[in-house]
Design an enzyme around this catalytic site. Structure first.
Site, PDB file in Angstrom:
ATOM      1  N   GLU A  60       0.718  -1.001  -0.264  1.00  0.00           N
ATOM      2  CA  GLU A  60      -0.096   0.105  -0.350  1.00  0.00           C
ATOM      3  C   GLU A  60       1.477   1.033   0.152  1.00  0.00           C
ATOM      4  O   GLU A  60       0.426   2.215  -0.766  1.00  0.00           O
ATOM      5  CB  GLU A  60      -1.237  -0.227   1.382  1.00  0.00           C
ATOM      6  CG  GLU A  60      -2.055  -1.096   1.106  1.00  0.00           C
ATOM      7  CD  GLU A  60      -1.561  -2.035   1.314  1.00  0.00           C
ATOM      8  OE1 GLU A  60      -2.657  -3.260   1.143  1.00  0.00           O
ATOM      9  OE2 GLU A  60      -0.550  -2.495   2.249  1.00  0.00           O
ATOM     10  N   HIS A 129      -9.129  -6.225  11.064  1.00  0.00           N
ATOM     11  CA  HIS A 129      -9.942  -5.861   9.889  1.00  0.00           C
ATOM     12  C   HIS A 129     -11.207  -4.917   9.921  1.00  0.00           C
ATOM     13  O   HIS A 129     -12.165  -5.304   9.625  1.00  0.00           O
ATOM     14  CB  HIS A 129      -9.850  -6.796   8.987  1.00  0.00           C
ATOM     15  CG  HIS A 129      -8.917  -7.607   8.678  1.00  0.00           C
ATOM     16  ND1 HIS A 129      -7.881  -8.381   9.697  1.00  0.00           N
ATOM     17  CD2 HIS A 129      -8.348  -7.711   7.083  1.00  0.00           C
ATOM     18  CE1 HIS A 129      -6.478  -8.478   8.943  1.00  0.00           C
ATOM     19  NE2 HIS A 129      -7.311  -8.209   7.573  1.00  0.00           N
TER      20      HIS A 129
END
Length: 326
Positions: A60, A129
Site C-alpha cells: 500500500e 480488519h
C-alpha cells in the site's frame, strides 16, 4: 430510475468519469484481473485496459506513493485500498504527501486523488480488519472525507470526488456492497460537504453516516410507533461537515443523539457535540448523547461484536434519555 447495487453505483461512477477524462485511472490490489475484491471494478479492465486499471502487489505504501506522484504530475488516480485498515501502511503518503503538497508548494501543485475502499466492521473479521478511521483522516487539513450510506449517494459523491482537485478519502462498507437502491440513469453529482435530512421530525434529531444510518433509520421507525417524531440527518461527508443543517435541526427539535461506529475518544460525534453546544446551547432541552462503539478492539465472537457496536437498543435508550423518559 432503476434499482442497482451499491457496488454497481460505484462502478458506474468510475466508468463514467474514466470515459470522460483519460487522465483518470484505477489502481489497487486485485482491481483488474480479479475484477476487484468486492467486484466493484468488474469489467473495467476489459474496457480500459491494463494501463488504466492496474493490479498492484500487496504494498500500500508503494502504490499510494505512485498515485500521489502521478496526481501531482497531472493525472487523476483512484487508489483502492482493499480495506482502510490497510491504509495505515500507506498513511505517510496520504497525510504527509497528498494532504500537504498544496500548502507546501505554495499552491503550485494540487493532488487530485481519490483513496477509496471499505471501512469499519464487516462481521467476524476481528480487531485488525474492523476499524473506523474516518476521524483520523478528517483531522487532517488538506483532505476531504466522504462516507456514503446508499447507492444514490455513493455514485453522485464518487463522481464529485474524482473531479475534485483536492485529495479525497472515500470510505465505503463491505456490508453495503450488495445493498440496492434507486439510482438515475442520467448523470448527476452530489456536492461534497452537504448533509441530507433523510427523514423530517420535530421531537429529536438523530445524526449518523455510512452504514450506521441503517441503525438511525430503524430507530426512527421504532420511535414513530411510540408517537415520537425523529429527524434523521445523514452527514454524507465528515470533512467538511455541514454544521448548519445539524444546528438548524437541533434548534427545531431541541434534542440530539449522534450514532457513530468509531471509538468514542476524539470521534466525529465528539466534534459534532461540541459544535451543537457551542452554537445551539440555548435551544437544547437536554445534553447531547453519543452512541459509539465501546472503547475496545472489536473481537471475533459474534455475541461480543453485537455488544460492542452501536445498536438499535442503545440508540433507543439514548433517545429516551434525552427526552427524559428514563
Amino acid at each position: 430510475m432503476r434499482e442497482i447495487q451499491f457496488r454497481e453505483a460505484l462502478r458506474e461512477a468510475m466508468v463514467e468519469e474514466m470515459r470522460l477524462d483519460p487522465k483518470v485511472y484505477l489502481m489497487g490490489e486485485e482491481v483488474a484481473e480479479y475484477n476487484g475484491a468486492y467486484k466493484v471494478s468488474q469489467g473495467m479492465l476489459d474496457e480500459f485496459g491494463a494501463e488504466r486499471v492496474i493490479d498492484t502487489p500487496i504494498a500500500e505504501l508503494g502504490f499510494a506513493g505512485i498515485g500521489v506522484g502521478s496526481a501531482i504530475n497531472g493525472l487523476r488516480p483512484i487508489i483502492e485500498f482493499m480495506t482502510f485498515n490497510f491504509s495505515l501502511v500507506a498513511i505517510d503518503q496520504v497525510i504527509n504527501s497528498a494532504a500537504k503538497i498544496m500548502s507546501m508548494s505554495g499552491g503550485q501543485y494540487s493532488c487530485p486523488i481519490v483513496f477509496r475502499g471499505p471501512t469499519g466492521n464487516a462481521g467476524m473479521l476481528s480487531s485488525q480488519h474492523s476499524q473506523n478511521f474516518e476521524n483520523w483522516f478528517a483531522n487532517t487539513p488538506g483532505l476531504k472525507v466522504v462516507v456514503p450510506s446508499n447507492p444514490y449517494d455513493a455514485k453522485g459523491l464518487l463522481k464529485s470526488s474524482i473531479r475534485d482537485n483536492d485529495p479525497v478519502i472515500f470510505m465505503e462498507s463491505e456490508l453495503m456492497y450488495g445493498d440496492k437502491g434507486q439510482v438515475p440513469e442520467e448523470e448527476y453529482l452530489i456536492p461534497i460537504g452537504q448533509a441530507k435530512i433523510v427523514r423530517e421530525g420535530n421531537d429529536v434529531t438523530i445524526v449518523s453516516f455510512g452504514k450506521i444510518m441503517k441503525v438511525a433509520l430503524a430507530a426512527a421507525d421504532e420511535l414513530a410507533k411510540k408517537g415520537v417524531s425523529a429527524e434523521v440527518i445523514d452527514l454524507r461527508t465528515v470533512r467538511p461537515i455541514d454544521y448548519a443543517t445539524i444546528i438548524n435541526s437541533v434548534k427545531k427539535t431541541n434534542r440530539c443523539v449522534i450514532v457513530e461506529e468509531a471509538w468514542p475518544l476524539s470521534a466525529i460525534s465528539s466534534e459534532l457535540t461540541y459544535n451543537i453546544q457551542r452554537n445551539a446551547f440555548d435551544y437544547l432541552d437536554s445534553p447531547v448523547i453519543r452512541v459509539n462503539s465501546l472503547d475496545l478492539p472489536l473481537p471475533y465472537a459474534p455475541t461480543l461484536i453485537e455488544a460492542i457496536l452501536p445498536s438499535l437498543k442503545r440508540t433507543l435508550e439514548a433517545v429516551d434519555t434525552v427526552m427524559y423518559k428514563k
